[in-house]
Design a protein around this motif. Structure first.
Motif, PDB file in Angstrom:
ATOM      1  N   LYS A 128       0.731  -1.112  -0.043  1.00  0.00           N
ATOM      2  CA  LYS A 128      -0.008   0.099  -0.071  1.00  0.00           C
ATOM      3  C   LYS A 128       0.952   1.163   0.012  1.00  0.00           C
ATOM      4  N   GLY A 129       1.909   1.150  -0.941  1.00  0.00           N
ATOM      5  CA  GLY A 129       2.586   2.413  -1.177  1.00  0.00           C
ATOM      6  C   GLY A 129       3.769   2.770   0.027  1.00  0.00           C
ATOM      7  N   ASP A 130       4.178   1.820   0.572  1.00  0.00           N
ATOM      8  CA  ASP A 130       5.366   2.056   1.318  1.00  0.00           C
ATOM      9  C   ASP A 130       6.674   2.477   0.381  1.00  0.00           C
ATOM     10  N   PRO A 131       7.333   3.481   0.533  1.00  0.00           N
ATOM     11  CA  PRO A 131       8.516   3.657  -0.375  1.00  0.00           C
ATOM     12  C   PRO A 131       9.751   3.521   0.365  1.00  0.00           C
ATOM     13  N   ASP A 160       0.485  -7.963  -4.833  1.00  0.00           N
ATOM     14  CA  ASP A 160      -0.800  -7.335  -5.025  1.00  0.00           C
ATOM     15  C   ASP A 160      -0.198  -5.878  -4.753  1.00  0.00           C
ATOM     16  N   ASP A 161      -0.324  -5.312  -6.118  1.00  0.00           N
ATOM     17  CA  ASP A 161      -0.021  -3.782  -6.063  1.00  0.00           C
ATOM     18  C   ASP A 161      -1.025  -3.047  -6.547  1.00  0.00           C
ATOM     19  N   SER A 162      -2.441  -3.602  -6.580  1.00  0.00           N
ATOM     20  CA  SER A 162      -3.694  -2.843  -6.835  1.00  0.00           C
ATOM     21  C   SER A 162      -4.164  -1.599  -6.030  1.00  0.00           C
ATOM     22  N   TRP A 163      -3.330  -1.381  -5.127  1.00  0.00           N
ATOM     23  CA  TRP A 163      -3.538  -0.111  -4.405  1.00  0.00           C
ATOM     24  C   TRP A 163      -3.538   1.012  -5.031  1.00  0.00           C
ATOM     25  N   TYR A 164      -2.505   1.277  -6.176  1.00  0.00           N
ATOM     26  CA  TYR A 164      -2.387   2.247  -7.222  1.00  0.00           C
ATOM     27  C   TYR A 164      -2.767   1.772  -8.395  1.00  0.00           C
ATOM     28  N   ASP A 165      -2.962   2.420  -9.348  1.00  0.00           N
ATOM     29  CA  ASP A 165      -3.233   2.033 -10.799  1.00  0.00           C
ATOM     30  C   ASP A 165      -2.031   1.457 -11.515  1.00  0.00           C
ATOM     31  N   SER A 166      -2.170   1.213 -12.754  1.00  0.00           N
ATOM     32  CA  SER A 166      -0.908   0.280 -13.346  1.00  0.00           C
ATOM     33  C   SER A 166      -0.120   1.260 -14.122  1.00  0.00           C
TER      34      SER A 166
END
Length: 494
Positions: A128-131, A160-166
């Motif tokens: 969920k976007g942890d940089p 699962d990277d679906s938290w952001y768009d592709s």
């Protein structure tokens, strides 16, 4: 808002109190000086006459931090490409939208059951976007699974990277930049090679081996997603080091070429991967295997969504945003900027996209009294040459954020002139080391080809704080020496 009532009073004073500040002409190219700022005006005018500045398209605004009054201006309403100075807006909008204590979660799930040491089902990692994820985090996940009795996995490893768009690359990324860390693809599931947190990149290092042989190549972290083609050669001591490391655009093929003299350190590059999610899964699988967890022959690494009925096996949360903003702004981390933009869009509009994130940034600008029509940007990092802002607006942002509850965090994130510690001096650690400037200037740098900028705060010798924003583009030669002279001159003003 009270801040704008205060600024309005200041603007009225410009008109009614003769000689209180510089007042720009209608062309916005010259200023009238008051006695208190006359010497500053003359000194800046001399620098503006420098050949570097005259050959470039230049704009400059200086304000009083206490009132917002403009004390010097040149082309203040001219739109110029800001480069990484745009991150000032990104950081401010993120702190306002997400909050200083915002954390990014990552979790490992399964849709199966553990029987006799075997996990009968898939293993999911949901980002969920942890940089700031590191390989050590995956090692910790693996340790936890071992402690839960998992020795074997009969299913697949799913990212699962679906938290952001592709959409992976922001608008304006040039093909020549795409192989390197500063233009890494954006994913809600990504990993960094070290604590600089250049997410989505691998440190590729080539060092000399035996004379006449190819160099020795290492990858940090070790990963199979990059295919190394080593065309380099180790040469005798005294030869020129001509090593070059790049990635073939559109592929994961890393090309290493050139000569590496014996007795040298070789070279290293932070090379981006084409798909950060698959990179994460590859590194995670290696962590699992290192802890003794095995897989059935048909197990594969793949991307997909976590089932609603999956259960959490292990999770972690990132450091709070108030800590993440330090490497983001100090080191001018482009990946952080773009991930923050998508996160803002996801949190406010349920859409982890650039369109949604940049909309949030524009709305924040409007909310503090800025004119968002003067802010033209298509990314959050400043990488696009199509971005345009004015020094008047940028300096107004720096004035307005002083009233925000998170301003101390924002201010702390800015590079400090001449301080060698990378997480204090940041991109200014090797600049502005002279007396008066060192430690008294906190500012964001910006740099693209033929574009340089500097924007921030300067504490003067009289104890006053002045806000300054300088943007230059179409530079025939680097304007950094002139920008630093302007900042130093402001800091040395009595």
């Amino acid at each position: 808002m009270e801040i704008w009532k205060k600024l309005l009073i200041s603007v009225v004073s410009i008109v009614t109190i003769s000689g209180s500040v510089f007042i720009s002409t209608s062309e916005d190219n010259t200023v009238e000086a008051a006695t208190s700022y006359g010497s500053l005006k003359s000194a800046i005018n001399n620098i503006m006459a420098d050949s570097r500045m005259k050959s470039a398209t230049t704009a400059l605004t200086v304000r009083k931090a206490s009132t917002g009054e403009i004390v010097y201006q040149y082309n203040g309403d001219k739109g110029i490409t800001p480069a990484s100075s745009l991150k000032l807006l990104t950081a401010a909008a993120a702190l306002e939208t997400l909050g200083e204590d915002y954390r990014f979660p990552t979790a490992v799930y399964t849709n199966g059951q553990v029987q006799n040491g075997t996990l009968n089902g898939n293993l999911y990692m949901r980002g969920k976007g942890d940089p700031t994820l590191l390989k050590s985090d995956f090692d910790n996940f693996a340790n936890s699974l071992v402690k839960q009795g998992i020795k074997r996995i009969s299913g697949n490893i799913v990212g699962d990277d679906s938290w952001y768009d592709s959409v992976r690359l922001s608008a304006g990324i040039l093909a020549e930049d795409e192989p390197y860390y500063y233009a890494a693809p954006i994913s809600a599931l990504t990993v960094s090679p070290n604590s600089d947190f250049d997410a989505g990149s691998v440190i590729v290092q080539a060092i000399p081996s035996i004379n006449g042989k190819a160099t020795k190549v290492t990858l940090t972290p070790q990963t199979s997603v990059l295919q190394v083609v080593n065309k380099s050669r180790t040469v005798p001591k005294g030869y020129k080091n001509t090593l070059k490391i790049t990635r073939q655009v559109g592929t994961n093929k890393v090309i290493i070429s050139g000569n590496s003299p014996v007795g040298t350190y070789g070279t290293k590059e932070w090379i981006s991967v084409t798909d950060p999610t698959l990179y994460v899964l590859d590194v995670f699988k290696k962590s699992l295997q290192a802890k003794g967890i095995t897989f059935i022959p048909s197990s594969v690494v793949m991307k997909g969504k976590t089932p609603d009925n999956a259960k959490v096996l292990e999770s972690k949360r990132s450091k709070p945003l108030k800590d993440i903003v330090i490497p983001f702004m100090k080191l001018s981390n482009n990946t952080h900027a773009e991930m923050l933009a998508k996160e803002m869009g996801k949190v406010k509009y349920g859409e982890g996209s650039w369109n949604a994130g940049l909309k949030v940034m524009r709305e924040y600008a409007n909310s503090i009294g800025l004119d968002s029509t003067k802010w033209k940007f298509e990314d959050a990092s400043g990488m696009s040459y199509s971005n345009k802002i004015t020094t008047r607006e940028l300096s107004l942002l720096l004035y307005a954020v002083q009233s925000e509850p998170w301003y101390k965090t924002f201010s702390k994130s800015l590079p400090v002139a001449g301080i060698s510690d990378r997480f204090v001096g940041g991109t200014l650690r090797n600049r502005l080391k002279t007396t008066g400037a060192r430690g008294n200037i906190t500012a964001k740098t910006g740099s693209l080809e033929n574009i340089k900028s500097l924007a921030g705060y300067a504490k003067t010798k009289s104890g006053e704080t002045l806000i300054f924003t300088v943007l230059t583009e179409k530079n025939k030669t680097s304007t950094i020496p002139a920008l630093d002279r302007i900042a130093t001159t402001i800091a040395n003003h009595y």
